[in-house]
Design an enzyme around this catalytic site. Structure first.
Site, PDB file in Angstrom:
ATOM      1  N   HIS A 153      -2.813  -2.307  -9.615  1.00 45.24           N
ATOM      2  CA  HIS A 153      -3.771  -1.649  -8.711  1.00 45.24           C
ATOM      3  C   HIS A 153      -5.046  -2.488  -8.668  1.00 45.24           C
ATOM      4  CE1 HIS A 153      -6.245   1.444  -6.849  1.00 45.24           C
ATOM      5  NE2 HIS A 153      -5.113   2.043  -6.539  1.00 45.24           N
ATOM      6  N   ASP A 159       2.415   5.400  -6.917  1.00 46.09           N
ATOM      7  CA  ASP A 159       3.722   5.301  -6.240  1.00 46.09           C
ATOM      8  C   ASP A 159       4.904   5.181  -7.183  1.00 46.09           C
ATOM      9  OD1 ASP A 159       1.778   3.483  -4.035  1.00 46.09           O
ATOM     10  OD2 ASP A 159       2.834   5.305  -3.474  1.00 46.09           O
ATOM     11  N   HIS A 178       0.855  -1.201   0.000  1.00 47.06           N
ATOM     12  CA  HIS A 178       0.000   0.000   0.000  1.00 47.06           C
ATOM     13  C   HIS A 178       0.883   1.241   0.000  1.00 47.06           C
ATOM     14  CE1 HIS A 178      -3.404   2.505   0.689  1.00 47.06           C
ATOM     15  NE2 HIS A 178      -3.693   2.226   1.931  1.00 47.06           N
TER      16      HIS A 178
HETATM   17  C1  SDX Z   1      -1.631   2.163  -3.369  1.00 43.86           C
HETATM   18  O1  SDX Z   1      -6.349   0.811  -3.134  1.00 43.86           O
HETATM   19  C2  SDX Z   1      -5.872   1.950  -3.360  1.00 43.86           C
HETATM   20  O2  SDX Z   1      -6.542   2.869  -3.825  1.00 43.86           O
HETATM   21  C3  SDX Z   1      -4.410   2.127  -2.985  1.00 43.86           C
HETATM   22  C4  SDX Z   1      -3.782   3.444  -3.407  1.00 43.86           C
HETATM   23  C5  SDX Z   1      -4.376   4.600  -2.648  1.00 43.86           C
HETATM   24  O3  SDX Z   1      -4.302   5.735  -3.173  1.00 43.86           O
HETATM   25  O4  SDX Z   1      -4.798   4.410  -1.506  1.00 43.86           O
HETATM   26  O5  SDX Z   1      -3.980   3.639  -4.788  1.00 43.86           O
HETATM   27  C6  SDX Z   1      -2.289   3.469  -3.105  1.00 43.86           C
HETATM   28  O6  SDX Z   1      -1.529   1.361  -2.479  1.00 43.86           O
HETATM   29  C7  SDX Z   1      -1.159   1.870  -4.771  1.00 43.86           C
HETATM   30  C8  SDX Z   1      -0.592   0.415  -4.890  1.00 43.86           C
HETATM   31  C9  SDX Z   1       0.855   0.449  -4.412  1.00 43.86           C
HETATM   32  N1  SDX Z   1       1.409  -0.905  -4.353  1.00 43.86           N
HETATM   33  C10 SDX Z   1       2.309  -1.335  -5.207  1.00 43.86           C
HETATM   34  O7  SDX Z   1       2.753  -0.684  -6.160  1.00 43.86           O
HETATM   35  C11 SDX Z   1       2.846  -2.729  -4.888  1.00 43.86           C
HETATM   36  C12 SDX Z   1       2.919  -3.540  -6.180  1.00 43.86           C
HETATM   37  N2  SDX Z   1       1.566  -3.827  -6.608  1.00 43.86           N
HETATM   38  C13 SDX Z   1       0.932  -4.988  -6.110  1.00 43.86           C
HETATM   39  O8  SDX Z   1       1.459  -5.736  -5.119  1.00 43.86           O
HETATM   40  C14 SDX Z   1      -0.520  -5.169  -6.490  1.00 43.86           C
HETATM   41  O9  SDX Z   1      -0.675  -4.749  -7.766  1.00 43.86           O
HETATM   42  C15 SDX Z   1      -1.536  -4.501  -5.597  1.00 43.86           C
HETATM   43  C16 SDX Z   1      -1.332  -4.872  -4.168  1.00 43.86           C
HETATM   44  C17 SDX Z   1      -1.452  -3.022  -5.737  1.00 43.86           C
HETATM   45  C18 SDX Z   1      -2.906  -4.965  -6.058  1.00 43.86           C
HETATM   46  O10 SDX Z   1      -2.969  -6.309  -5.804  1.00 43.86           O
HETATM   47  P1  SDX Z   1      -4.261  -7.175  -6.231  1.00 43.86           P
HETATM   48  O11 SDX Z   1      -5.350  -6.331  -6.771  1.00 43.86           O
HETATM   49  O12 SDX Z   1      -4.582  -8.067  -5.086  1.00 43.86           O
HETATM   50  O13 SDX Z   1      -3.702  -7.960  -7.454  1.00 43.86           O
HETATM   51  P2  SDX Z   1      -3.076  -9.395  -7.355  1.00 43.86           P
HETATM   52  O14 SDX Z   1      -1.979  -9.388  -6.332  1.00 43.86           O
HETATM   53  O15 SDX Z   1      -4.192 -10.370  -7.219  1.00 43.86           O
HETATM   54  O16 SDX Z   1      -2.374  -9.533  -8.789  1.00 43.86           O
HETATM   55  C19 SDX Z   1      -3.151  -9.917  -9.923  1.00 43.86           C
HETATM   56  C20 SDX Z   1      -2.105 -10.510 -10.862  1.00 43.86           C
HETATM   57  C21 SDX Z   1      -1.249 -11.582 -10.191  1.00 43.86           C
HETATM   58  O17 SDX Z   1      -0.754 -12.415 -11.242  1.00 43.86           O
HETATM   59  P3  SDX Z   1      -1.416 -13.914 -11.434  1.00 43.86           P
HETATM   60  O18 SDX Z   1      -1.529 -14.535 -10.049  1.00 43.86           O
HETATM   61  O19 SDX Z   1      -2.755 -13.627 -12.053  1.00 43.86           O
HETATM   62  O20 SDX Z   1      -0.479 -14.629 -12.358  1.00 43.86           O
HETATM   63  O21 SDX Z   1      -1.188  -9.481 -11.254  1.00 43.86           O
HETATM   64  C22 SDX Z   1       0.112  -9.791 -10.764  1.00 43.86           C
HETATM   65  C23 SDX Z   1      -0.062 -10.829  -9.669  1.00 43.86           C
HETATM   66  O22 SDX Z   1       1.097 -11.629  -9.578  1.00 43.86           O
HETATM   67  N3  SDX Z   1       0.647  -8.534 -10.228  1.00 43.86           N
HETATM   68  C24 SDX Z   1       1.897  -8.147 -10.360  1.00 43.86           C
HETATM   69  C25 SDX Z   1       1.961  -6.893  -9.746  1.00 43.86           C
HETATM   70  N4  SDX Z   1       0.774  -6.572  -9.236  1.00 43.86           N
HETATM   71  C26 SDX Z   1      -0.048  -7.612  -9.530  1.00 43.86           C
HETATM   72  N5  SDX Z   1       2.957  -8.754 -10.962  1.00 43.86           N
HETATM   73  C27 SDX Z   1       4.103  -8.049 -10.936  1.00 43.86           C
HETATM   74  N6  SDX Z   1       4.249  -6.835 -10.354  1.00 43.86           N
HETATM   75  C28 SDX Z   1       3.202  -6.230  -9.759  1.00 43.86           C
HETATM   76  N7  SDX Z   1       3.356  -5.031  -9.181  1.00 43.86           N
END
Ligand code: SDX
Length: 423
Positions: free
Chosen positions: A302, A358, A263
């Site tokens: 996201h 981010d 997050h």
């Molecule tokens: C913020 O919610 C909000 O509004 C948050 C925010 C706010 O203003 O409050 O916008 C701020 O928190 C932005 C997000 C910051 N976090 C990151 O940048 C961390 C990296 N991103 C992730 O870990 C992920 O994308 C999340 C946590 C942001 C979202 O996770 P989800 O929706 O639970 O997605 P998921 O983990 O189920 O992923 C879906 C697929 C998976 O692949 P498969 O299992 O289908 O093969 O996408 C892949 C994941 O492995 N994936 C990524 C990835 N994010 C998702 N693969 C590589 N790199 C990534 N960053």
């Protein structure tokens, strides 16, 4: 076609029709039809915990609006304090309302001196400033016992003014303690963003001065981070607030949630990732590792945005204004190349992974001189306005205490056996 759904319990053949209102259906309707059957949604990917009018996030189209105003317009024309007023009151302030709001915030920036010295300086010298932030905000609740009277709207607003005013002071105090620099008192002659820069970076000069592009860029970053629907930390604020906890404890709990690398901690994780990659040559091996599931491309992806995060676009553009003053950040080229490679790779495109808020923010913060472990604290300063707006909305909705159900999958009843009889 009626704006409704029909649910049928095939065990009894009974059905109910539930209207679709504002894109949602009321769970109370199906509870009658399906007692003790729960719709399982562990990370709230599909269910809504509340109605809200604070901000609208349209993930398919990459749209963010605060109280109906597009984030692009607010970033271009507004200030963080005006946006904070908008989020909390639902309308943009009149000139008189704005002047009073700014005056009130400006005159509540101090924190108790003995508290700062004895409490904040009791941390280890290398304590993470986010750990100091969450602890200090929680401790502030002990200074304002009247904050527990959450039903008094005037008292609520007084605590809200205190929190918005004091979070920059607490944040800067933690950072100055970490760097061994003396605490810098708030300067009431400076605007909100410049005052925070002063508390962070003022050394021996009588009055802090900075290039207007820097304070403008910081104000824009605070605007773009101020609110974002029912994100993890805002949901935490609403759950804790539903127990009628005081606002200082609500904000501390929300900040604890923001601290996580998935997050708000992602902006720090992005910089650590860019440092780890270090050069163009390492980008392809890194992307391979991401696609192999060995690591994540931090700052990408996201839960809601399946399109470019509009904030990422705004921040990316603002970065160039800052680099005009500070000189370009060498990590920018790596970030730009990473984005180009990822957006051309089916792994990311098929999963609809785009840069989020981010991905570029850390580059600006670093170029402005902020230590990397302060990046999430900067996020918390801005999001305090959003968390408080949702806290007020929750109380005005007079909602019940948050208490999700569960689908129990544990053992059925069994009898205790004394330890002497266990093999
Ligand atoms: C913020 O919610 C909000 O509004 C948050 C925010 C706010 O203003 O409050 O916008 C701020 O928190 C932005 C997000 C910051 N976090 C990151 O940048 C961390 C990296 N991103 C992730 O870990 C992920 O994308 C999340 C946590 C942001 C979202 O996770 P989800 O929706 O639970 O997605 P998921 O983990 O189920 O992923 C879906 C697929 C998976 O692949 P498969 O299992 O289908 O093969 O996408 C892949 C994941 O492995 N994936 C990524 C990835 N994010 C998702 N693969 C590589 N790199 C990534 N960053």
């Amino acid at each position: 076609m009626p704006e409704s759904i029909t649910i049928t319990d095939n065990r009894t053949g009974e059905s109910i029709e539930v209207p679709i209102v504002d894109g949602g259906v009321d769970a109370a309707a199906w509870r009658k039809l399906l007692p003790n059957v729960w719709f399982l949604d562990p990370s709230f990917s599909t269910t809504a915990a509340t109605t809200s009018a604070v901000s609208e996030v349209d993930g398919e189209n990459g749209i963010l609006r605060y109280r109906g105003y597009p984030i692009e317009q607010l970033a271009e024309h507004s200030t963080f304090l005006e946006v904070a007023y908008l989020l909390l009151h639902g309308e943009l302030p009149t000139p008189g309302e704005y002047d009073k709001w700014v005056y009130d915030i400006t005159h509540h920036t101090f924190i108790h001196e003995r508290f700062r010295k004895r409490f904040m300086e009791s941390f280890l010298h290398d304590a993470h400033p986010m750990g100091m932030f969450v602890s200090t905000i929680a401790a502030l609740s002990t200074f304002y016992p009247e904050a527990k009277d959450i039903d008094d709207s005037q008292n609520r607003m007084h605590q809200i003014v205190r929190l918005i005013a004091k979070v920059p002071t607490v944040a800067a105090a933690g950072s100055r303690f970490n760097s061994g620099l003396p605490f810098v008192y708030p300067d009431n002659n400076l605007d909100f963003a410049t005052n925070f820069l002063s508390m962070m970076f003022k050394i021996a000069e009588p009055t802090y001065e900075c290039d207007p592009a820097m304070s403008r860029a910081l104000d824009l970053l605070l605007i773009t981070h101020a609110d974002h629907g029912q994100n993890c930390s805002t949901s935490t604020a609403r759950v804790v607030g539903s127990a009628h906890t005081d606002p200082y404890s609500v904000i501390a709990a929300a900040a604890c949630s923001l601290y996580g690398p998935r997050h708000g901690g992602a902006n720090q994780a992005v910089m650590e990732m860019l440092y780890e990659i270090g050069s163009y040559e390492n980008i392809d091996p890194f992307i391979k590792a991401v696609k192999a599931g060995e690591t994540r491309l931090m700052g990408f992806g996201h839960r809601v945005y399946k399109n470019y995060d509009p904030r990422a676009r705004i921040i990316k553009d603002a970065a160039y204004d800052v680099f005009e003053v500070t000189g370009s950040n060498p990590l920018l080229d790596i970030a730009l190349k990473l984005e180009e490679v990822a957006l051309g790779d089916d792994y990311f495109v098929s999963r609809r992974l785009y840069p989020n808020v981010d991905f570029y923010s850390g580059l600006i913060y670093q170029s402005m001189g902020f230590p990397t472990d302060m990046f999430t604290v900067l996020f918390a300063i801005a999001r305090t306005a959003g968390w408080l707006a949702h806290w007020v909305e929750l109380l005005e909705q007079d909602s019940r205490i948050a208490r999700p159900r569960q689908v129990y999958t544990g053992s059925t009843e069994r009898t205790y056996t004394p330890i002497t009889e266990r093999s």
